[in-house]
Design an enzyme around this catalytic site. Structure first.
Site, PDB file in Angstrom:
ATOM      1  N   SER A  33       0.872  -1.166   0.000  1.00 52.53           N
ATOM      2  CA  SER A  33       0.000   0.000   0.000  1.00 52.53           C
ATOM      3  C   SER A  33       0.915   1.224   0.000  1.00 52.53           C
ATOM      4  O   SER A  33       1.728   1.393   0.915  1.00 52.53           O
ATOM      5  CB  SER A  33      -0.867  -0.020   1.259  1.00 52.53           C
ATOM      6  OG  SER A  33      -1.588   1.185   1.375  1.00 52.53           O
ATOM      7  N   LYS A  67      -1.128  -1.093  -4.429  1.00 52.02           N
ATOM      8  CA  LYS A  67      -2.312  -0.292  -4.094  1.00 52.02           C
ATOM      9  C   LYS A  67      -1.851   1.127  -3.838  1.00 52.02           C
ATOM     10  O   LYS A  67      -0.840   1.335  -3.155  1.00 52.02           O
ATOM     11  CB  LYS A  67      -2.985  -0.908  -2.865  1.00 52.02           C
ATOM     12  CG  LYS A  67      -3.814   0.012  -1.996  1.00 52.02           C
ATOM     13  CD  LYS A  67      -4.505  -0.798  -0.901  1.00 52.02           C
ATOM     14  CE  LYS A  67      -4.610  -0.014   0.391  1.00 52.02           C
ATOM     15  NZ  LYS A  67      -5.191  -0.841   1.481  1.00 52.02           N
ATOM     16  N   LYS A  82      -3.032   5.101  -2.606  1.00 49.41           N
ATOM     17  CA  LYS A  82      -4.037   5.865  -1.884  1.00 49.41           C
ATOM     18  C   LYS A  82      -4.462   7.050  -2.742  1.00 49.41           C
ATOM     19  O   LYS A  82      -3.613   7.689  -3.384  1.00 49.41           O
ATOM     20  CB  LYS A  82      -3.444   6.383  -0.566  1.00 49.41           C
ATOM     21  CG  LYS A  82      -3.091   5.275   0.415  1.00 49.41           C
ATOM     22  CD  LYS A  82      -4.337   4.656   1.014  1.00 49.41           C
ATOM     23  CE  LYS A  82      -4.005   3.869   2.268  1.00 49.41           C
ATOM     24  NZ  LYS A  82      -5.219   3.241   2.849  1.00 49.41           N
ATOM     25  N   ASP A 142      -7.234   2.879  -2.947  1.00 46.66           N
ATOM     26  CA  ASP A 142      -7.937   2.926  -1.662  1.00 46.66           C
ATOM     27  C   ASP A 142      -8.229   4.391  -1.338  1.00 46.66           C
ATOM     28  O   ASP A 142      -7.309   5.211  -1.261  1.00 46.66           O
ATOM     29  CB  ASP A 142      -7.056   2.304  -0.564  1.00 46.66           C
ATOM     30  CG  ASP A 142      -7.777   2.151   0.773  1.00 46.66           C
ATOM     31  OD1 ASP A 142      -8.940   2.594   0.891  1.00 46.66           O
ATOM     32  OD2 ASP A 142      -7.167   1.585   1.707  1.00 46.66           O
ATOM     33  N   GLU A 201     -11.127   0.424  -3.167  1.00 50.22           N
ATOM     34  CA  GLU A 201     -11.355   0.128  -1.745  1.00 50.22           C
ATOM     35  C   GLU A 201     -11.992   1.333  -1.057  1.00 50.22           C
ATOM     36  O   GLU A 201     -11.496   2.460  -1.169  1.00 50.22           O
ATOM     37  CB  GLU A 201      -9.997  -0.220  -1.120  1.00 50.22           C
ATOM     38  CG  GLU A 201     -10.043  -0.693   0.318  1.00 50.22           C
ATOM     39  CD  GLU A 201      -8.643  -1.129   0.803  1.00 50.22           C
ATOM     40  OE1 GLU A 201      -7.781  -1.457  -0.039  1.00 50.22           O
ATOM     41  OE2 GLU A 201      -8.429  -1.126   2.021  1.00 50.22           O
ATOM     42  N   ASP A 241     -13.454  -2.156   3.498  1.00 52.50           N
ATOM     43  CA  ASP A 241     -12.467  -2.265   4.571  1.00 52.50           C
ATOM     44  C   ASP A 241     -13.114  -1.788   5.874  1.00 52.50           C
ATOM     45  O   ASP A 241     -13.635  -2.601   6.656  1.00 52.50           O
ATOM     46  CB  ASP A 241     -11.223  -1.425   4.183  1.00 52.50           C
ATOM     47  CG  ASP A 241     -10.145  -1.366   5.254  1.00 52.50           C
ATOM     48  OD1 ASP A 241     -10.337  -1.921   6.343  1.00 52.50           O
ATOM     49  OD2 ASP A 241      -9.092  -0.732   5.014  1.00 52.50           O
ATOM     50  N   LYS A 249      -9.029  -7.319   8.219  1.00 55.25           N
ATOM     51  CA  LYS A 249      -8.010  -6.833   9.150  1.00 55.25           C
ATOM     52  C   LYS A 249      -8.295  -7.441  10.506  1.00 55.25           C
ATOM     53  O   LYS A 249      -9.394  -7.272  11.051  1.00 55.25           O
ATOM     54  CB  LYS A 249      -8.044  -5.299   9.243  1.00 55.25           C
ATOM     55  CG  LYS A 249      -7.462  -4.617   8.008  1.00 55.25           C
ATOM     56  CD  LYS A 249      -7.458  -3.117   8.130  1.00 55.25           C
ATOM     57  CE  LYS A 249      -6.786  -2.498   6.914  1.00 55.25           C
ATOM     58  NZ  LYS A 249      -7.070  -1.056   6.808  1.00 55.25           N
ATOM     59  N   GLY A 263      -3.460  -4.187   6.169  1.00 55.66           N
ATOM     60  CA  GLY A 263      -2.431  -3.828   7.144  1.00 55.66           C
ATOM     61  C   GLY A 263      -2.772  -2.508   7.799  1.00 55.66           C
ATOM     62  O   GLY A 263      -3.601  -1.741   7.304  1.00 55.66           O
TER      63      GLY A 263
HETATM   64  O1  OSB Z   1      -6.991   1.594   4.691  1.00 58.33           O
HETATM   65  O2  OSB Z   1      -5.752  -0.100   4.403  1.00 58.33           O
HETATM   66  C1  OSB Z   1      -5.942   1.004   4.932  1.00 58.33           C
HETATM   67  C2  OSB Z   1      -2.830   2.097   6.890  1.00 58.33           C
HETATM   68  C3  OSB Z   1      -3.417   2.650   8.011  1.00 58.33           C
HETATM   69  C4  OSB Z   1      -4.783   2.703   8.090  1.00 58.33           C
HETATM   70  C5  OSB Z   1      -5.575   2.184   7.068  1.00 58.33           C
HETATM   71  C6  OSB Z   1      -5.002   1.607   5.945  1.00 58.33           C
HETATM   72  C7  OSB Z   1      -3.597   1.593   5.845  1.00 58.33           C
HETATM   73  C8  OSB Z   1      -2.896   1.073   4.690  1.00 58.33           C
HETATM   74  C9  OSB Z   1      -1.467   0.599   4.880  1.00 58.33           C
HETATM   75  O3  OSB Z   1      -3.336   1.079   3.557  1.00 58.33           O
HETATM   76  C10 OSB Z   1      -1.355  -0.873   5.021  1.00 58.33           C
HETATM   77  C11 OSB Z   1       0.013  -1.281   5.485  1.00 58.33           C
HETATM   78  O4  OSB Z   1       0.943  -1.135   4.720  1.00 58.33           O
HETATM   79  O5  OSB Z   1       0.139  -1.741   6.638  1.00 58.33           O
HETATM   80 MG    MG Z   2      -8.215   0.438   3.355  1.00 59.30          MG
END
Ligand code: OSB
Ligand code: MG
Length: 370
Positions: free
Chosen positions: A135, A161, A163, A188, A213, A238, A262, A290
Site C-alpha cells: 500500500s 495499491k 491511496k 484505496d 477500496e 475495509d 483486518k 495492514g
Molecule cells: O486503509 O488499508 C488502509 C494504513 C493505516 C490505516 C488504514 C489503511 C492503511 C494502509 C497501509 O493502507 C497498510 C500497510 O501497509 O500496513
Molecule cells: Mg483500506
C-alpha cells in the site's frame, strides 16, 4: 489457560517515511502492546489502531483506555479453555474490536506455544508462503509516485495499491497505469468520496483496476451497494466490516466483490477466521489488510494470510518498508517473487525483542491475578 498477568505498554515508533492517505498523514505510530502471561507462558498482541481516530472511531489511546478500564478486569485471574473463548468474557463491552483483538491474539500466541504448533497452523492456515502486495501512500506528484511504484514492482511485490482522494486521483492512477500497463493495481480512498461524485468515480473504470477500496463513508455498506451497480470496477470494503455478519450483509447486498480482512478491525483471530469462511463460501475474494503494524501485528497478519480464503495478495509487506528496527527477529522479509514464508516455530514464530521493546516503552502498567 489461566490468565495470570497482563502488561499494557505504549511505545512511540517513527515510520521510515510518513504515510499519507485521505484521512491525513501518519508519521509515528503509537504502538500499544499487550503482553499476556498464562500458565507461565508469555504471548504478545498489538493494538492496530491509528494514532488518532481517523480510520474508524478507535485510536491508540481509546484502545488503551478500554483495555485498562473494561477488558482487563473481565479477564485477569480467569481461565479459558482456548484463546477463542476469551471473546465470551469480553462480549459485554460493545465494539472496540482493535482493543479486544490485541488480547485475544496474545492468547493465540500462548496457545500455539503450549501446543507446540505454529500460529498459522493453529488458526487453520494451509499455505507455506503468502502473496504480498504493498500500500503506497499519497506522494508529492504523480512522477514521484511512479518511482515509488517502480521500486516496489522491482522488489517483486505482486499487487500495488495506491491511496487516492479527490484532486489526487486521476492523474496518479493514469501515470501509474501508463508506466505499468500489466501490474495488478488497486486504489484505496478511505472514505474520501460521496455519492454525488459517481460520474467522477466512473472515470476510474478505464484503468483496469483490480478494485476500488472504500470509496464512500467509513461506516457504510448500503450506499456502496448502490455505487457498485454503477461501476465496472469491483468494490472492496475495509472500514465497515467488523465481523462475519457485516461481511455477509456486504456480499448479499452486492456492496463488495472483495473484502479486506483486518485482524484488529474484526476483533481478532477467531472472528477473522469466520469472515474468511464467509468469503470462501460465497466465492468472494479476500485479502489481509495492514495497519502499519510493528513486527508483532505483522506476525499475526502473516499467520492469518495463510488461510485458504485469502485469495489475493494482501498489504502485508517487509518490515524494512516501515521500520529502521522492528520488534521481532528475524524481521519480516519478502522474497524476489513477492512472498513471505509462513513461520513454522510454535506461536508467533518470531523472537520478540523484549530488550528493544523495553527501550522504546514510554508507559507500562501490569495487572496480576491474586
Ligand atoms: O486503509 O488499508 C488502509 C494504513 C493505516 C490505516 C488504514 C489503511 C492503511 C494502509 C497501509 O493502507 C497498510 C500497510 O501497509 O500496513
Ligand atoms: Mg483500506
Amino acid at each position: 489457560m489461566r490468565i495470570e498477568a497482563i502488561t499494557l505498554r505504549r511505545l512511540r515508533m517513527r515510520l521510515r517515511t510518513p504515510f499519507e492517505a485521505s484521512f491525513g498523514v501518519i508519521r509515528d505510530r503509537d504502538v500499544v502492546l499487550v503482553e499476556v502471561n498464562a500458565d507461565g507462558v508469555t504471548g504478545w498482541g498489538e493494538v492496530t489502531a491509528t494514532p488518532e481516530p481517523i480510520f474508524t472511531y478507535e485510536s491508540a489511546a481509546t484502545a488503551a483506555l478500554v483495555i485498562r478500564n473494561y477488558l482487563v478486569p473481565q479477564i485477569v485471574g480467569k481461565s479459558v479453555a482456548s484463546a477463542a473463548d476469551v471473546q465470551g468474557l469480553l462480549s459485554g463491552v460493545r465494539g472496540h474490536e482493535m482493543a479486544k483483538a490485541s488480547i485475544e491474539n496474545a492468547l493465540w500466541d500462548i496457545e500455539g506455544q503450549q501446543k507446540s504448533v505454529a500460529l498459522a497452523q493453529l488458526v487453520g492456515g494451509t499455505r507455506q508462503e503468502i502473496a504480498c502486495g504493498v500500500s503506497i501512500g499519497m506522494q508529492a506528484s504523480p512522477e514521484v509516485l511512479v518511482e515509488k511504484v517502480r521500486t516496489e514492482v522491482q522488489a517483486g511485490y505482486q499487487r500495488i495499491k495506491i491511496k487516492v482522494c479527490p484532486g489526487r486521483d486521476l492523474d496518479c492512477i493514469r501515470a501509474v497505469r501508463t508506466a505499468f500497463p500489466k501490474i495488478l493495481l488497486s486504489i484505496d480512498a478511505n472514505s474520501a468520496y460521496t455519492l454525488d461524485q459517481v460520474d467522477h468515480l466512473k472515470r476510474f473504470d478505464e484503468f483496469d483496476l483490480l478494485m476500488i477500496e472504500q470509496p464512500l463513508w467509513w461506516d457504510d455498506i448500503f450506499w456502496h451497494a448502490k455505487l457498485a451497480r454503477q461501476l465496472k470496477t469491483p468494490l472492496c470494503l475495509d472500514e465497515p466490516i467488523r465481523h462475519a455478519r457485516d461481511a455477509q450483509v456486504a456480499i448479499e447486498m452486492g456492496a463488495a466483490k472483495v473484502i479486506n480482512i483486518k485482524l484488529g478491525r474484526v476483533g481478532g483471530h477467531s472472528e477473522a477466521r469466520e469472515v474468511q469462511a464467509v468469503c470462501l463460501e460465497n466465492k468472494v475474494h479476500a485479502w489481509c489488510g495492514g495497519m502499519l503494524e510493528s513486527g508483532i501485528g505483522r506476525a499475526h497478519n502473516i499467520a492469518v494470510s495463510s488461510l485458504p480464503g485469502y485469495t489475493l495478495p494482501g498489504d502485508v509487506s517487509a518490515s524494512k518498508r516501515y521500520w529502521d528496527e522492528d520488534l521481532i527477529e528475524p524481521e519480516v522479509e519478502v522474497s524476489a517473487k513477492g512472498t513471505i514464508p509462513v513461520p513454522t516455530a510454535p506461536g508467533l514464530g518470531y523472537r520478540v525483542r523484549t530488550e528493544l521493546i523495553e527501550r522504546l516503552t514510554l508507559e507500562k502498567e501490569t495487572w496480576r491475578a491474586r
